[in-house]
Every structure is written in C-alpha cells, then in structure tokens.
Design an enzyme around this catalytic site. Structure first.
Site, mmCIF file in Angstrom:
data_model
loop_
_atom_site.group_PDB
_atom_site.id
_atom_site.type_symbol
_atom_site.label_atom_id
_atom_site.label_comp_id
_atom_site.label_asym_id
_atom_site.label_seq_id
_atom_site.Cartn_x
_atom_site.Cartn_y
_atom_site.Cartn_z
ATOM 1 N N ASP A 199 69.046 56.354 -25.228
ATOM 2 C CA ASP A 199 70.376 56.025 -25.735
ATOM 3 C C ASP A 199 71.397 57.122 -25.452
ATOM 4 O OD1 ASP A 199 71.008 53.549 -26.718
ATOM 5 O OD2 ASP A 199 70.223 53.914 -28.722
ATOM 6 N N LEU A 211 79.783 48.554 -33.192
ATOM 7 C CA LEU A 211 79.952 48.585 -34.639
ATOM 8 C C LEU A 211 78.873 47.727 -35.284
ATOM 9 C CD1 LEU A 211 83.843 48.175 -34.806
ATOM 10 C CD2 LEU A 211 82.495 50.270 -34.570
#
Length: 369
Positions: A144, A203
């Site tokens: 990531d 989000l």
C-alpha cells in the site's frame, strides 16, 4: 483447466478474497471470512453459477479461514489451477516499492515493519503464513506504500534531525493500491483528467487523500503510519504529538493504552460516542453524531486544500472508498467547504484494490518468465 490468481486481503478479524482468471483477469469468485477469533463465518459467491455460500467455520483462526477458502475453491471448480496468491501488505517500508515474490528473507524483513502498522501488518503476514497449503503457488506481496515511493524528498520528510530520518522516521503514505487503481481508471476513461491535478480521496473506515499529477503521487495525508492525516473510523488522524506525551506523563497512560486510544477509540467513534459507521451517524439524532460528521468534512476539505497547494491547483476531485462512494451528504459537506476554489471536476469511482493486486501479480509473473 484454467490458470487463476487468488487475491487475499487479511485483517485482524476478516479475510477477504477474490479469484481472477489469469488470462483476462475476469473475476470468477469473491467472498470473505468474518468473525475470525469470535465465531468465524464464510460467505462467498461463485460468479459463473451464481452459487452463494454462507456457513460457519469450526475454528476461528486464520489457518482455518484460509483452509476454508481453499476448500471452497477446490469444491466449486476443480478446473482452476492456482498460479499465485497475491497478498495486500500495508507497509513496505523503504525497501519495497514494487510487488515481490515472498521468500523467507523477505517475510522476515516485513515482520520488522509491524510496529509501523500494528493494526494491519501482523494480519497481512498471517495471511501469507496461512496460505502454505498452496505449496505450488508462490506468494506475491503488493504494498500500500508503493504508489507513493517516488514522491520528492520534501514531501517525505518530517522536520526531525537527520539521524532520525536515516532510521526511517519519515512519511510513507498508504492506500496506494486504491490510488493506483484510480490513476489507471482515469487514464482509461478520463484521459484529460488524468493529465491534470487530481485530489483523490479514499474515504472509508481508513481515510486519506492523495495529490496526483499526471497520474503520479505528489503528496498524501498519511505519514509514517496509517494513523496520520484525516480522522477515520476509530483512528485520530493528525494529533499534536505533545498530547501523546501528556497522556503518558500526566494521565498515566502506558504505551499500549496510548496506542489503543489513538487507533481504536478515536476518530468518528471517539468524537460521536455513537459509532464509527457513517450510515449510522447520518441516521442518528444524537448531536454528537452530527458534530463528528461536520468535523470529518471540515478536515477532508482542509487537507484537500493542502493537497491542491502541493500541486499548484486542482482540476478534479475523485471520491472512492465506502464513504466516498456511498455517503452523498458527506461528499456535499466536503465540497461546500471547497467552493472558494476555482471550479473543478467531481468524480466518484468505485474502489477495486483487488483487481489492482491481480494486475500487479500477473505483471510480476510475466516479468519472471
């Protein structure tokens, strides 16, 4: 017999998986094991037949969860040959900027990064250990942090002395697999947007922003760990470091207690005292829920303006992730606070980290020959 890739995203209490055909990367199956440690349950769908599976597991550990996934694959299609298992690894540190085939030496190095991602890294690595049953299929790690690895030094540094920076105390950034997917979708479907200055917002229960210019990461809100930046479901986001030392020196918190407070009892959960789930907060009549959502929208807008500063402007805002895709009132609250900026394009693009991982896994295998 067709070749397939198994993609795994292993967390503390869940194991999400998808099976992709190797040739076209078409999804053949998807599912998850939830409740690891407290009543594990397997839920899955076989895409070709539409078969839906829901069943409890006898044991609650990661090995059992992985075994159930492999048994399901063996049971519902013996025409699949697993060529690799692709794992999401949250932290790649300073070493890993590209996907790698996992060796014992690499696994040992990834274990040293556990303190930088205590909520994620131990369980990501547990997924690799649990996949040993697929002995003939290599494990591939996708990171990531990798999408942000080429950022300029000024965006990576903390304002600490050089000796600490040399020890790896610096900004890394996260949600890179999600942002990598967004950059590729933009290049494919919105090439004019992809060439410009984009603020992308992943989000969800974990939340961050990324400034992308020409499809590359320029800046991002998360730092050395997945704790910094935006407030999240149960994580604080940015907090005065002096507050941490105060908790320890004056309030008597231990290191473990501080860590639990910052990671598990803060964010939307801590602000609202109600929940870390945005849908629950939107529907709640508790004024603390409204306050938590207002705070979240304010911080996203403030950090979006910071990302725009890093790029010299903003041409588009892309929302993704569970909140970004599904919570229209939150999107509107964020955008209303950014109305002072020059007009910019607004897009909502579904997250697909698993497809991105499959893409990386296939590319690595093909490079290996």
């Amino acid at each position: 017999m067709i070749d397939v890739l198994l993609v795994l995203n292993t967390g503390s209490s869940s194991l999400k998986f998808e099976v992709f055909g190797y040739e076209k990367l078409d999804r053949l199956a998807k599912g998850k094991v939830t409740g690891i440690g407290s009543g594990a349950m397997l839920s899955a769908t076989i895409e070709e037949t539409g078969t839906v599976i829901d069943r409890p597991l006898a044991d609650d550990d990661h090995d059992t969860a992985m075994g159930a996934v492999i048994d399901l694959i063996d049971c519902y299609d013996d025409g699949w040959r697993m060529v690799a298992t692709v794992h999401r690894i949250v932290h790649g540190g300073e070493t890993f900027a590209d996907p790698v085939i996992v060796t014992p030496e690499i696994l040992s190095e990834l274990e040293t990064l556990v303190p930088l991602a205590p909520l994620h890294q131990p369980y990501n690595l547990a997924g690799i250990a649990a996949s040993d049953r697929l002995a003939d299929a290599p494990d591939i790690a996708c990171f990531d942090t990798a999408f942000h690895a080429a950022q300029a030094p000024v965006f990576k540094a903390f304002a600490v002395e050089e000796s600490l920076r040399e020890k790896g105390i610096r900004r890394y950034g996260f949600h890179g697999l999600s942002y990598d997917w967004i950059s590729r979708v933009l290049a494919r479907d919105y090439p004019d947007v992809a060439k410009g200055r984009v603020v992308a917002g992943h989000l969800g229960n974990g939340a961050s922003l990324c400034a992308m210019k020409g499809g590359r990461s320029i800046d991002t809100t998360m730092g050395m760990t997945a704790l910094d930046g935006l407030p999240m479901g149960s994580r604080t986001g940015a907090i005065d470091a002096g507050a941490v030392t105060y908790m320890m020196r004056s309030l008597g918190f231990s290191v473990d207690e501080v860590e639990r407070m910052l990671y598990e009892r803060s964010g939307l959960k801590g602000l609202s005292g109600v929940s870390n789930d945005v849908k629950t907060l939107i529907e709640s009549s508790d004024p603390r829920a409204a306050f938590a959502l207002d705070y979240f929208a304010l911080k996203v807008a403030q950090y979006a303006a910071m990302m725009a500063t890093s790029m010299g402007g903003i041409d588009a805002f892309v929302f993704t992730g569970g909140i970004g895709e599904n919570a229209a009132p939150v999107r509107e609250a964020i955008l209303s606070r950014l109305a002072f900026l020059q007009p910019f394009r607004i897009l909502v693009i579904a997250a697909n980290e698993e497809r991105m991982m499959a893409t990386h896994g296939k590319a690595l295998l093909e490079r290996q020959g």
